[in-house]
Design a protein around this motif. Structure first.
Motif, PDB file in Angstrom:
ATOM      1  N   THR A 231      -7.559 -38.965  13.262  1.00  0.00           N
ATOM      2  CA  THR A 231      -8.412 -39.811  12.507  1.00  0.00           C
ATOM      3  C   THR A 231      -8.081 -41.325  12.624  1.00  0.00           C
ATOM      4  O   THR A 231      -9.074 -42.213  12.576  1.00  0.00           O
ATOM      5  CB  THR A 231      -8.368 -39.326  11.084  1.00  0.00           C
ATOM      6  OG1 THR A 231      -8.235 -37.952  10.894  1.00  0.00           O
ATOM      7  CG2 THR A 231      -9.037 -40.185  10.090  1.00  0.00           C
ATOM      8  N   ALA A 232      -6.895 -41.826  12.578  1.00  0.00           N
ATOM      9  CA  ALA A 232      -6.561 -43.192  12.953  1.00  0.00           C
ATOM     10  C   ALA A 232      -7.223 -43.899  14.152  1.00  0.00           C
ATOM     11  O   ALA A 232      -7.833 -44.777  14.373  1.00  0.00           O
ATOM     12  CB  ALA A 232      -5.089 -43.316  12.816  1.00  0.00           C
TER      13      ALA A 232
ATOM     14  N   THR B 242       0.268 -29.968  11.763  1.00  0.00           N
ATOM     15  CA  THR B 242      -1.312 -29.947  12.197  1.00  0.00           C
ATOM     16  C   THR B 242      -2.101 -31.383  11.148  1.00  0.00           C
ATOM     17  O   THR B 242      -2.829 -31.884  11.828  1.00  0.00           O
ATOM     18  CB  THR B 242      -1.909 -28.738  11.401  1.00  0.00           C
ATOM     19  OG1 THR B 242      -1.399 -27.727  12.216  1.00  0.00           O
ATOM     20  CG2 THR B 242      -3.419 -28.763  11.524  1.00  0.00           C
ATOM     21  N   VAL B 243      -1.241 -31.481  10.124  1.00  0.00           N
ATOM     22  CA  VAL B 243      -1.920 -32.617   9.430  1.00  0.00           C
ATOM     23  C   VAL B 243      -1.522 -33.924   9.796  1.00  0.00           C
ATOM     24  O   VAL B 243      -2.417 -35.099  10.226  1.00  0.00           O
ATOM     25  CB  VAL B 243      -1.207 -32.557   7.803  1.00  0.00           C
ATOM     26  CG1 VAL B 243      -1.387 -34.005   7.188  1.00  0.00           C
ATOM     27  CG2 VAL B 243      -1.816 -31.390   7.062  1.00  0.00           C
ATOM     28  N   GLU B 244      -0.148 -34.164  10.447  1.00  0.00           N
ATOM     29  CA  GLU B 244       0.076 -35.285  11.502  1.00  0.00           C
ATOM     30  C   GLU B 244      -0.791 -35.272  12.549  1.00  0.00           C
ATOM     31  O   GLU B 244      -1.119 -36.637  12.737  1.00  0.00           O
ATOM     32  CB  GLU B 244       1.543 -35.247  11.706  1.00  0.00           C
ATOM     33  CG  GLU B 244       2.554 -35.515  10.280  1.00  0.00           C
ATOM     34  CD  GLU B 244       4.104 -35.080  10.808  1.00  0.00           C
ATOM     35  OE1 GLU B 244       4.215 -34.684  11.741  1.00  0.00           O
ATOM     36  OE2 GLU B 244       4.818 -35.240   9.999  1.00  0.00           O
ATOM     37  N   ASP B 245      -1.059 -34.305  13.245  1.00  0.00           N
ATOM     38  CA  ASP B 245      -1.807 -34.472  14.337  1.00  0.00           C
ATOM     39  C   ASP B 245      -3.366 -34.870  13.880  1.00  0.00           C
ATOM     40  O   ASP B 245      -3.817 -35.751  14.343  1.00  0.00           O
ATOM     41  CB  ASP B 245      -1.899 -33.367  15.174  1.00  0.00           C
ATOM     42  CG  ASP B 245      -0.895 -32.804  15.720  1.00  0.00           C
ATOM     43  OD1 ASP B 245       0.112 -33.709  16.076  1.00  0.00           O
ATOM     44  OD2 ASP B 245      -0.685 -31.551  16.305  1.00  0.00           O
ATOM     45  N   LEU B 246      -4.041 -34.579  12.948  1.00  0.00           N
ATOM     46  CA  LEU B 246      -4.917 -34.696  12.482  1.00  0.00           C
ATOM     47  C   LEU B 246      -5.197 -36.195  11.950  1.00  0.00           C
ATOM     48  O   LEU B 246      -6.172 -36.915  11.988  1.00  0.00           O
ATOM     49  CB  LEU B 246      -5.738 -33.755  11.206  1.00  0.00           C
ATOM     50  CG  LEU B 246      -6.234 -32.651  11.734  1.00  0.00           C
ATOM     51  CD1 LEU B 246      -6.384 -31.500  10.612  1.00  0.00           C
ATOM     52  CD2 LEU B 246      -7.194 -32.536  12.551  1.00  0.00           C
ATOM     53  N   SER B 247      -4.120 -36.577  11.511  1.00  0.00           N
ATOM     54  CA  SER B 247      -4.019 -38.012  10.932  1.00  0.00           C
ATOM     55  C   SER B 247      -4.074 -39.052  11.956  1.00  0.00           C
ATOM     56  O   SER B 247      -4.824 -40.107  12.114  1.00  0.00           O
ATOM     57  CB  SER B 247      -2.604 -38.151  10.131  1.00  0.00           C
ATOM     58  OG  SER B 247      -2.575 -39.652   9.704  1.00  0.00           O
ATOM     59  N   ASP B 248      -3.394 -38.647  13.148  1.00  0.00           N
ATOM     60  CA  ASP B 248      -3.229 -39.312  14.110  1.00  0.00           C
ATOM     61  C   ASP B 248      -4.743 -39.450  14.865  1.00  0.00           C
ATOM     62  O   ASP B 248      -5.119 -40.713  15.408  1.00  0.00           O
ATOM     63  CB  ASP B 248      -2.396 -39.021  15.196  1.00  0.00           C
ATOM     64  CG  ASP B 248      -0.892 -39.299  15.088  1.00  0.00           C
ATOM     65  OD1 ASP B 248      -0.681 -40.152  13.979  1.00  0.00           O
ATOM     66  OD2 ASP B 248       0.059 -38.472  15.496  1.00  0.00           O
TER      67      ASP B 248
ATOM     68  N   THR C 219       2.289 -29.065   8.383  1.00  0.00           N
ATOM     69  CA  THR C 219       2.559 -30.420   8.269  1.00  0.00           C
ATOM     70  C   THR C 219       2.368 -31.076   9.780  1.00  0.00           C
ATOM     71  O   THR C 219       1.956 -32.112   9.890  1.00  0.00           O
ATOM     72  CB  THR C 219       4.237 -30.479   8.016  1.00  0.00           C
ATOM     73  OG1 THR C 219       4.429 -29.974   6.686  1.00  0.00           O
ATOM     74  CG2 THR C 219       4.702 -32.038   7.862  1.00  0.00           C
TER      75      THR C 219
END
Length: 68
Positions: free
Chosen positions: A26-27, A18-24, A16
């Motif tokens: 990507t944004a 890792t996904v949040e970091d990647l989302s940030d 979770t």
């Protein structure tokens, strides 16, 4: 069985995060791409205006290469 649940919860928490970091990331990249796209558009327009003011009829970017 409890140890297995703990390991699964730890793994889910890690994934979770890792996904949040990647989302940030990507944004941030989407914002940077939008900014750069806008800058390139402005530069293309400025160059087209410059070419036109120098007596050109068609901006160079819109002309076919000589080998066509």
């Amino acid at each position: 069985m409890d140890d297995r649940y703990i390991k699964l919860e730890e793994r889910i928490a890690h994934l979770t995060a890792t996904v949040e970091d990647l989302s940030d990331i990507t944004a941030g990249q989407a914002n940077e791409i939008a900014l750069l796209t806008n800058r390139v558009r402005m530069l293309m327009e400025r160059e087209a205006e410059r070419e036109l003011s120098e007596g050109g009829t068609v901006p160079l970017a819109d002309q076919k290469p000589p080998h066509w």
